[in-house]
Design an enzyme around this catalytic site. Sequence first.
Site, PDB file in Angstrom:
ATOM      1  N   CYS A   2     -11.372  -9.658  14.451  1.00  0.00           N
ATOM      2  CA  CYS A   2     -12.288  -9.615  15.588  1.00  0.00           C
ATOM      3  C   CYS A   2     -11.489  -9.395  16.876  1.00  0.00           C
ATOM      4  O   CYS A   2     -10.399  -9.927  17.036  1.00  0.00           O
ATOM      5  CB  CYS A   2     -13.128 -10.872  15.759  1.00  0.00           C
ATOM      6  SG  CYS A   2     -14.141 -11.224  14.326  1.00  0.00           S
ATOM      7  N   ARG A  30      -9.030  -4.501  15.048  1.00  0.00           N
ATOM      8  CA  ARG A  30      -9.133  -5.895  14.609  1.00  0.00           C
ATOM      9  C   ARG A  30     -10.435  -6.182  13.851  1.00  0.00           C
ATOM     10  O   ARG A  30     -10.616  -7.268  13.309  1.00  0.00           O
ATOM     11  CB  ARG A  30      -9.054  -6.828  15.825  1.00  0.00           C
ATOM     12  CG  ARG A  30      -7.790  -6.670  16.626  1.00  0.00           C
ATOM     13  CD  ARG A  30      -7.772  -7.642  17.778  1.00  0.00           C
ATOM     14  NE  ARG A  30      -7.728  -8.990  17.294  1.00  0.00           N
ATOM     15  CZ  ARG A  30      -6.619  -9.660  17.007  1.00  0.00           C
ATOM     16  NH1 ARG A  30      -5.449  -9.080  17.187  1.00  0.00           N
ATOM     17  NH2 ARG A  30      -6.672 -10.894  16.555  1.00  0.00           N
ATOM     18  N   TRP A  77     -15.259  -8.450  12.685  1.00  0.00           N
ATOM     19  CA  TRP A  77     -14.966  -8.324  11.257  1.00  0.00           C
ATOM     20  C   TRP A  77     -15.674  -9.509  10.619  1.00  0.00           C
ATOM     21  O   TRP A  77     -15.282 -10.655  10.815  1.00  0.00           O
ATOM     22  CB  TRP A  77     -13.457  -8.381  11.018  1.00  0.00           C
ATOM     23  CG  TRP A  77     -13.075  -8.078   9.599  1.00  0.00           C
ATOM     24  CD1 TRP A  77     -12.812  -6.842   9.079  1.00  0.00           C
ATOM     25  CD2 TRP A  77     -12.883  -9.015   8.530  1.00  0.00           C
ATOM     26  NE1 TRP A  77     -12.488  -6.956   7.745  1.00  0.00           N
ATOM     27  CE2 TRP A  77     -12.523  -8.275   7.384  1.00  0.00           C
ATOM     28  CE3 TRP A  77     -12.995 -10.397   8.414  1.00  0.00           C
ATOM     29  CZ2 TRP A  77     -12.262  -8.871   6.148  1.00  0.00           C
ATOM     30  CZ3 TRP A  77     -12.742 -10.997   7.184  1.00  0.00           C
ATOM     31  CH2 TRP A  77     -12.376 -10.231   6.062  1.00  0.00           C
ATOM     32  N   ASN A 103     -13.373 -15.664  17.974  1.00  0.00           N
ATOM     33  CA  ASN A 103     -12.536 -15.107  16.908  1.00  0.00           C
ATOM     34  C   ASN A 103     -11.940 -16.308  16.182  1.00  0.00           C
ATOM     35  O   ASN A 103     -11.305 -17.146  16.803  1.00  0.00           O
ATOM     36  CB  ASN A 103     -11.440 -14.240  17.549  1.00  0.00           C
ATOM     37  CG  ASN A 103     -10.396 -13.786  16.551  1.00  0.00           C
ATOM     38  OD1 ASN A 103     -10.643 -13.776  15.350  1.00  0.00           O
ATOM     39  ND2 ASN A 103      -9.246 -13.414  17.062  1.00  0.00           N
ATOM     40  N   GLY A 104     -12.159 -16.387  14.865  1.00  0.00           N
ATOM     41  CA  GLY A 104     -11.648 -17.521  14.097  1.00  0.00           C
ATOM     42  C   GLY A 104     -12.738 -18.056  13.187  1.00  0.00           C
ATOM     43  O   GLY A 104     -13.735 -17.363  12.946  1.00  0.00           O
ATOM     44  N   GLU A 485       4.583  -0.417  -1.716  1.00  0.00           N
ATOM     45  CA  GLU A 485       4.082  -0.040  -0.395  1.00  0.00           C
ATOM     46  C   GLU A 485       3.283   1.264  -0.478  1.00  0.00           C
ATOM     47  O   GLU A 485       2.198   1.382   0.108  1.00  0.00           O
ATOM     48  CB  GLU A 485       5.268   0.086   0.585  1.00  0.00           C
ATOM     49  CG  GLU A 485       4.996   0.771   1.912  1.00  0.00           C
ATOM     50  CD  GLU A 485       3.978   0.050   2.801  1.00  0.00           C
ATOM     51  OE1 GLU A 485       3.493  -1.028   2.433  1.00  0.00           O
ATOM     52  OE2 GLU A 485       3.645   0.622   3.858  1.00  0.00           O
ATOM     53  N   LYS A 489      -0.719   1.733   0.402  1.00  0.00           N
ATOM     54  CA  LYS A 489      -1.181   2.671   1.428  1.00  0.00           C
ATOM     55  C   LYS A 489      -2.257   3.599   0.889  1.00  0.00           C
ATOM     56  O   LYS A 489      -3.250   3.870   1.548  1.00  0.00           O
ATOM     57  CB  LYS A 489      -0.017   3.537   1.957  1.00  0.00           C
ATOM     58  CG  LYS A 489       0.944   2.895   2.916  1.00  0.00           C
ATOM     59  CD  LYS A 489       0.354   2.478   4.236  1.00  0.00           C
ATOM     60  CE  LYS A 489       0.004   1.007   4.195  1.00  0.00           C
ATOM     61  NZ  LYS A 489       1.070   0.087   4.497  1.00  0.00           N
ATOM     62  N   GLU A 492      -5.490   1.775   0.573  1.00  0.00           N
ATOM     63  CA  GLU A 492      -6.097   1.408   1.851  1.00  0.00           C
ATOM     64  C   GLU A 492      -6.719   2.588   2.565  1.00  0.00           C
ATOM     65  O   GLU A 492      -7.836   2.501   3.044  1.00  0.00           O
ATOM     66  CB  GLU A 492      -5.028   0.814   2.792  1.00  0.00           C
ATOM     67  CG  GLU A 492      -4.579  -0.568   2.444  1.00  0.00           C
ATOM     68  CD  GLU A 492      -3.621  -1.117   3.489  1.00  0.00           C
ATOM     69  OE1 GLU A 492      -2.501  -0.601   3.603  1.00  0.00           O
ATOM     70  OE2 GLU A 492      -4.000  -2.054   4.199  1.00  0.00           O
ATOM     71  N   HIS A 508       4.792  -2.175 -22.228  1.00  0.00           N
ATOM     72  CA  HIS A 508       4.201  -3.480 -22.526  1.00  0.00           C
ATOM     73  C   HIS A 508       2.702  -3.498 -22.221  1.00  0.00           C
ATOM     74  O   HIS A 508       2.099  -4.570 -22.159  1.00  0.00           O
ATOM     75  CB  HIS A 508       4.926  -4.577 -21.743  1.00  0.00           C
ATOM     76  CG  HIS A 508       6.389  -4.656 -22.082  1.00  0.00           C
ATOM     77  ND1 HIS A 508       6.837  -5.098 -23.309  1.00  0.00           N
ATOM     78  CD2 HIS A 508       7.486  -4.288 -21.376  1.00  0.00           C
ATOM     79  CE1 HIS A 508       8.164  -5.022 -23.333  1.00  0.00           C
ATOM     80  NE2 HIS A 508       8.578  -4.531 -22.168  1.00  0.00           N
ATOM     81  N   LYS A 611      -6.793  -5.425  11.141  1.00  0.00           N
ATOM     82  CA  LYS A 611      -5.345  -5.439  11.317  1.00  0.00           C
ATOM     83  C   LYS A 611      -4.743  -6.834  11.169  1.00  0.00           C
ATOM     84  O   LYS A 611      -3.717  -7.019  10.548  1.00  0.00           O
ATOM     85  CB  LYS A 611      -5.040  -4.878  12.708  1.00  0.00           C
ATOM     86  CG  LYS A 611      -3.573  -4.747  13.005  1.00  0.00           C
ATOM     87  CD  LYS A 611      -3.046  -3.466  12.450  1.00  0.00           C
ATOM     88  CE  LYS A 611      -1.566  -3.323  12.601  1.00  0.00           C
ATOM     89  NZ  LYS A 611      -1.008  -2.472  11.540  1.00  0.00           N
TER      90      LYS A 611
END
Length: 616
Positions: A2, A30, A77, A103-104, A485, A489, A492, A508, A611
């Site tokens: 947020c 955010r 968010w 925010n929180g 990584e 990416k 995402e 395996h 983010k």
Amino acid sequence: MCGIFGIISNKSNLEVGKLIREGLERLEYRGYDSAGIAVVNNGAIELRKKSGRIADINKNGWLDSIPGQFGVGHTRWATHGKPVQHNAHPHLDCTGKIGIVHNGIVENYQDLRKELLLRGHDFKSDTDTEVFTHLIEEFIAKGFDLKDSVIQTVKKCRGAYGVVVIHADTPDYMIVARKESPLVLGIIPGESTYCASDIPAFLPLTREAIILDDDEVAILKPGEVEIYGVHEGKKKNISPFEVSYSIDAAQKSLDGVQFPWYMIKELHEVPQKIKEQVQIPQTDLDGFCKAIMDADHVFITAAGSSYYAALAGKFQITRCGGPYIDAVLCSEFVDLVPKLSKNSLVIAISQSGETADTIEAVRYARDKWNAKICSIVNVVGSSLTRYSDHVLITTAGPEIAVASQKAFCTQVTALSLIGLRIAELHNTISKNEVTMYKEALAATSKITQQILVEQGKIKEIAGKLMDFENVYFLARGISSAAALEGALKLKEVAYIHTEAYAAGESKHGPIALIEDGFPVIFVSPPDETYDRMIGNVMEMKSRGAVVYSIVSATDEKITSISDYTIRIPFLDSKYAIDTCVVPCAFVLQLMAYFISIKKGLDPDKPRNLAKSVTVK
Ligand code: M6R
């Protein structure tokens, strides 16, 4: 998670709505599922909010044209309540005079909500946030002023908050408070004050900033700030500092070149950011290195890309003669590490410095087991830096794209520098080797530059991979960090299902999925794992996989058995190959970007993500 942006100014003819909307757009990384603005306008609150992205909500200037003198906005968010209009912030109390953004997470909101409902309050949303508005309303009704009502309210709320409160009847100030969720203030002395979740939001307006600390509440007036401790109630004397990074950092242009997306602009920053990271004064690392060498047990913890940087770093530190390091995902730390021995140390890695899981792991290790904390963080003054004994700030600068890339590259570089400094201070490897490693590390800046120049091949391969639904990423040893990584990416920003795993694990189980045409990406630098990787490529090829390999410029063997290769111009030395994670990951980050835009997606704001992940 947020974004919050607020403004109070004595400048005449200020377009408050437009300024708040622009500030929110700079924070949209955010959270971006709904947004809204509330302003005080001649003794009443004007409110406009909707679900969707800010640009769509502001069609025909709907947000820009909100009339008023000062106010606050929010880009969300969703945590509590779906991303629909009635859950979008700001929220109002029953009188419609108090407006709040948050925010929180208020952990005890269910109990508080029940009590407030019994006392007759009318809730208009499913959010945890709304309890703040009604509690403040009650304290105001009891005769407290706005600041003290906010103080009494936050004392009743358990959890994390960055809140901004406006009141229609107090036209000359607004209140902010913070605990475990970021809130920063920007000031033009005597004229304007801004509050935001992150500094880049007000950077085009002012460089004078104050970072609010946990359990602080502040009265914001035009160009003036008064800060108080929530518990002791005493006024604090805090002076602003000057933000040093450039406005460019928060814009899509770099050296006069305009980029279509933050992600590609920030990928173009990587060579310079690595250069800056390598050049930090070596003595800045000494406290960090000493703490590592003095500890009896060392852990490293992080989430997402930062965790993959941690995996590369732990390997580098041990290779340079540092201790063996246990890597634990921060979200698992409390559960997987039920006991820390005396004299333990935790290295925490985070771009934002606000990741709730990382902070939880660190606080658990520090408060319960007395562990020392060393952190590698990109955001100056962020929460994690406050819980750490030693902090190393990465040189990535503000990273706006939700998918981390330049932060990852500088984190890996910073961890390699720590390994080398340990080697220097403790003579764990020869001086000559330290020099060779340092040269190799510095050269990664030029190699990433070269990769950008020769990006055609990466684009071509992106075109071949874009329509697949599943991709495997295989590697061995330290290269696994690059494979992990790259896989993250692609997930995402291109919404392709990927799995990255140690190449030796195929037989395996995972090889059962291989059939004609299944794409497998091998990260295969010519290190000590190379010959075994040849075997792994062969076992995939013989079952019909299409093999894409990341290899060195002079590679022959893996090239001859791969369908496609991307060649990296490593220096011709063992030390350069040992330092291969950043160039290999960089290629895969670029590839994910190209696939994302070829698919017509938004690489900067992937769906469902934000983010800074400030919820557990
Ligand atoms: O701010 P942090 O480095 O603590 O964030 C950790 C992860 O949330 C982050 O790396 C995330 O995985 C990114 N979306 C990766 O691109």
